[in-house]
Design a protein around this motif. Structure first.
Motif, short mmCIF file in Angstrom:
data_model
loop_
_atom_site.label_atom_id
_atom_site.label_comp_id
_atom_site.label_asym_id
_atom_site.label_seq_id
_atom_site.Cartn_x
_atom_site.Cartn_y
_atom_site.Cartn_z
N LEU A 1 0.82 -1.21 0.00
CA LEU A 1 0.00 0.00 0.00
C LEU A 1 0.86 1.27 0.00
CD1 LEU A 1 -2.79 -0.88 2.61
CD2 LEU A 1 -3.10 -0.54 0.15
N SER A 2 2.11 1.14 0.43
CA SER A 2 2.93 2.32 0.69
C SER A 2 3.16 3.21 -0.53
CB SER A 2 4.27 1.89 1.30
OG SER A 2 4.96 0.98 0.47
N PRO A 3 3.45 2.69 -1.73
CA PRO A 3 3.68 3.62 -2.85
C PRO A 3 2.43 4.37 -3.28
CG PRO A 3 3.69 1.34 -3.63
CD PRO A 3 3.67 1.29 -2.13
N TYR A 4 1.26 3.91 -2.84
CA TYR A 4 0.02 4.63 -3.14
C TYR A 4 -0.31 5.63 -2.03
CZ TYR A 4 -0.28 0.63 -6.26
OH TYR A 4 0.00 -0.32 -7.20
N CYS A 5 0.00 5.25 -0.78
CA CYS A 5 -0.28 6.16 0.34
C CYS A 5 0.62 7.40 0.30
CB CYS A 5 -0.08 5.42 1.66
SG CYS A 5 -1.29 4.13 2.00
N GLY A 6 1.87 7.23 -0.14
CA GLY A 6 2.79 8.36 -0.18
C GLY A 6 2.28 9.52 -1.01
N PRO A 7 1.99 9.32 -2.29
CA PRO A 7 1.45 10.42 -3.11
C PRO A 7 0.09 10.90 -2.64
CG PRO A 7 2.30 8.65 -4.50
CD PRO A 7 2.27 8.12 -3.10
N LEU A 8 -0.73 9.98 -2.11
CA LEU A 8 -2.07 10.36 -1.65
C LEU A 8 -1.98 11.40 -0.54
CD1 LEU A 8 -5.17 9.92 -1.57
CD2 LEU A 8 -4.73 8.09 0.08
N PHE A 9 -1.25 11.06 0.52
CA PHE A 9 -1.12 11.99 1.65
C PHE A 9 -0.31 13.23 1.25
CE2 PHE A 9 -1.50 7.97 4.34
CZ PHE A 9 -2.87 8.14 4.50
N GLY A 10 0.72 13.00 0.41
CA GLY A 10 1.56 14.12 -0.01
C GLY A 10 0.78 15.19 -0.76
N ASN A 11 -0.08 14.77 -1.66
CA ASN A 11 -0.85 15.74 -2.43
C ASN A 11 -1.88 16.47 -1.58
OD1 ASN A 11 0.00 15.75 -5.29
ND2 ASN A 11 -0.43 13.56 -5.18
N PHE A 12 -2.46 15.78 -0.59
CA PHE A 12 -3.36 16.47 0.34
C PHE A 12 -2.60 17.54 1.12
CE2 PHE A 12 -6.45 12.86 0.03
CZ PHE A 12 -7.57 13.63 -0.25
N ILE A 13 -1.38 17.22 1.54
CA ILE A 13 -0.57 18.19 2.29
C ILE A 13 -0.20 19.38 1.41
CG2 ILE A 13 1.66 18.54 3.40
CD1 ILE A 13 1.45 15.67 4.46
N ILE A 14 0.22 19.09 0.18
CA ILE A 14 0.59 20.17 -0.75
C ILE A 14 -0.61 21.07 -1.03
CG2 ILE A 14 1.29 20.66 -3.12
CD1 ILE A 14 3.59 19.69 -1.42
N ALA A 15 -1.76 20.45 -1.25
CA ALA A 15 -2.97 21.24 -1.55
C ALA A 15 -3.39 22.09 -0.37
CB ALA A 15 -4.11 20.30 -1.96
N GLY A 16 -3.18 21.58 0.84
CA GLY A 16 -3.64 22.29 2.03
C GLY A 16 -2.67 23.32 2.58
N THR A 17 -1.37 23.08 2.37
CA THR A 17 -0.37 23.95 2.99
C THR A 17 0.50 24.69 1.97
OG1 THR A 17 1.38 22.25 3.11
CG2 THR A 17 -0.22 22.34 4.92
N GLY A 18 0.65 24.12 0.78
CA GLY A 18 1.52 24.73 -0.22
C GLY A 18 2.99 24.64 0.14
N GLN A 19 3.36 23.69 1.03
CA GLN A 19 4.74 23.54 1.46
C GLN A 19 5.18 22.08 1.28
OE1 GLN A 19 5.81 25.42 5.25
NE2 GLN A 19 3.81 26.42 5.27
N TRP A 20 6.29 21.87 0.57
CA TRP A 20 6.71 20.50 0.29
C TRP A 20 7.44 19.85 1.46
CZ3 TRP A 20 11.83 19.13 0.62
CH2 TRP A 20 12.80 20.14 0.53
N ARG A 21 8.07 20.63 2.33
CA ARG A 21 8.84 20.04 3.43
C ARG A 21 7.95 19.30 4.42
NH1 ARG A 21 12.07 24.32 2.00
NH2 ARG A 21 14.31 23.80 1.86
N ILE A 22 6.71 19.73 4.56
CA ILE A 22 5.80 19.07 5.49
C ILE A 22 5.57 17.62 5.07
CG2 ILE A 22 3.48 19.10 6.48
CD1 ILE A 22 3.49 22.10 6.23
N VAL A 23 5.62 17.36 3.78
CA VAL A 23 5.46 15.98 3.30
C VAL A 23 6.57 15.11 3.87
CG1 VAL A 23 5.43 14.51 1.26
CG2 VAL A 23 4.34 16.76 1.18
N PHE A 24 7.79 15.59 3.84
CA PHE A 24 8.90 14.80 4.38
C PHE A 24 8.90 14.76 5.91
CE2 PHE A 24 10.34 15.31 0.05
CZ PHE A 24 10.89 14.06 -0.21
N TRP A 25 8.33 15.79 6.53
CA TRP A 25 8.16 15.70 7.99
C TRP A 25 7.18 14.58 8.34
CZ3 TRP A 25 11.61 17.41 11.02
CH2 TRP A 25 12.29 18.61 10.78
N LEU A 26 6.17 14.37 7.51
CA LEU A 26 5.25 13.26 7.73
C LEU A 26 5.98 11.93 7.61
CD1 LEU A 26 2.44 11.96 8.07
CD2 LEU A 26 2.16 12.17 5.58
#
Length: 323
Positions: free
Chosen positions: A220-245
């Protein structure tokens, strides 16, 4: 009194009727871990002869393969709770590798804008990460045979967590590029050693279900990564938060490893009285115990590497890799 024959059903082998001396022979084969898989034993009459010494599952007829020892340190004798906590840990550890790899896909546009690069060029870091996931998965295999499962699990997770932290803090593409490669190289380890843990802790008839549970999470992991990442990008506009997750998930896994993980390498060919003292769990986790008993308990380095090479040169593997 003459011992009555017993019917022994062997997978892939015709039913054999034999006396108790033959039962002892088959029992010896089981204990040595050969390729014969005994699945069911039926007895005729009240006398069982050598059958009593064969251990079966709770259903009363599934033979336990391999036959567990009487040693409580034998991973086959660990409690249900300990086995399944470790099963979750190795599944989560396998999850971290592809989760972090996939999460980076959602960040390339913002990274390109920050570093004045095209998203395609930024994605070179993701491509290298995927390559290193494959290389790392092969690289760590010999280590689990000459050093042990637990220290490879622990140290690769420590390193992978730190490299993930570095990715979150990177201020330029060159640094990010190198850290993404090292992140993939280390976090992929449990996608390799997970099967070894399952083989060590669970009996043959349990493998399919446990492998399914382990594989389900990390697939499931390669699908969960972009899924959560895109929600974070859409909500915050910051890419570093994705790697903090990703870093947070790795830290959670590392806490579980330190709290519960243990070494599952166990030599059943060595009598219990001659087993080396196991020491403390933390010494087994960081690899100190394995170093102390290496010469008499683990495979030599060259032998461990040769096992991997022997697989590579199998006739079925070579054309597959070329393809």
């Amino acid at each position: 009194m003459e011992t009555k024959p017993h019917a022994i059903h062997v997978e892939g082998v015709p039913t054999i009727t034999t006396a108790s001396d033959h039962v002892h022979h088959h029992l010896s084969d089981i204990e040595q871990g050969n390729e014969a898989i005994l699945l069911r034993i039926d007895t005729d009459g009240e006398e069982k002869g050598g059958i009593d010494s064969i251990r079966v599952a709770k259903d009363g007829h599934t033979v336990l393969i391999p036959q567990p020892s009487d040693d409580p340190n034998d991973p086959l004798n660990w409690s249900w709770r300990k086995k399944h906590i470790i099963l979750f840990i190795i599944a989560l550890s396998a999850f971290c590798g592809d989760f972090g790899s996939g999460a980076g896909i959602s960040t390339i546009v913002l990274q390109g804008a920050e570093w004045d690069m095209s998203p395609n060029d930024v994605n070179y870091a993701g491509n290298l990460n995927v390559i290193m996931l494959g290389i790392g998965g092969l690289f760590w295999i010999p280590f689990i045979y000459f050093w042990g499962r637990a220290p490879v699990l622990f140290w690769t997770q420590v390193a992978g967590t730190l490299f993930t932290l570095g990715c979150a803090l990177a201020t330029n593409f060159t640094t990010f590029y190198g850290l993404r490669a090292l992140m993939g190289f280390t976090l992929t380890a449990c996608q390799t050693i997970g099967l070894s843990y399952i083989k060590d802790m669970f009996f043959f008839h349990e493998h399919a279900r446990k492998i399914g549970l382990w594989a389900a999470l990390f697939l499931l992991s390669p699908y969960c990564g972009p899924l959560f990442g895109n929600f974070i990008i859409a909500g915050t506009g910051q890419w570093r938060i994705v790697f903090w997750l990703v870093f947070a998930v790795c830290c959670f896994d590392l806490i579980l490893i330190v709290s519960f993980a243990d070494e599952s390498w166990y030599r059943r060919d060595i009598p219990i009285a001659e087993q080396p003292p196991r020491g403390t769990r933390l010494l087994r986790l960081i690899g100190v115990w394995q170093i102390r008993v290496h010469n008499s308990y683990f495979l030599p380095v060259l032998t461990a590497c040769h096992r991997l090479l022997a697989v590579f040169i199998l006739p079925i593997i070579v054309p597959t890799m070329i393809y």
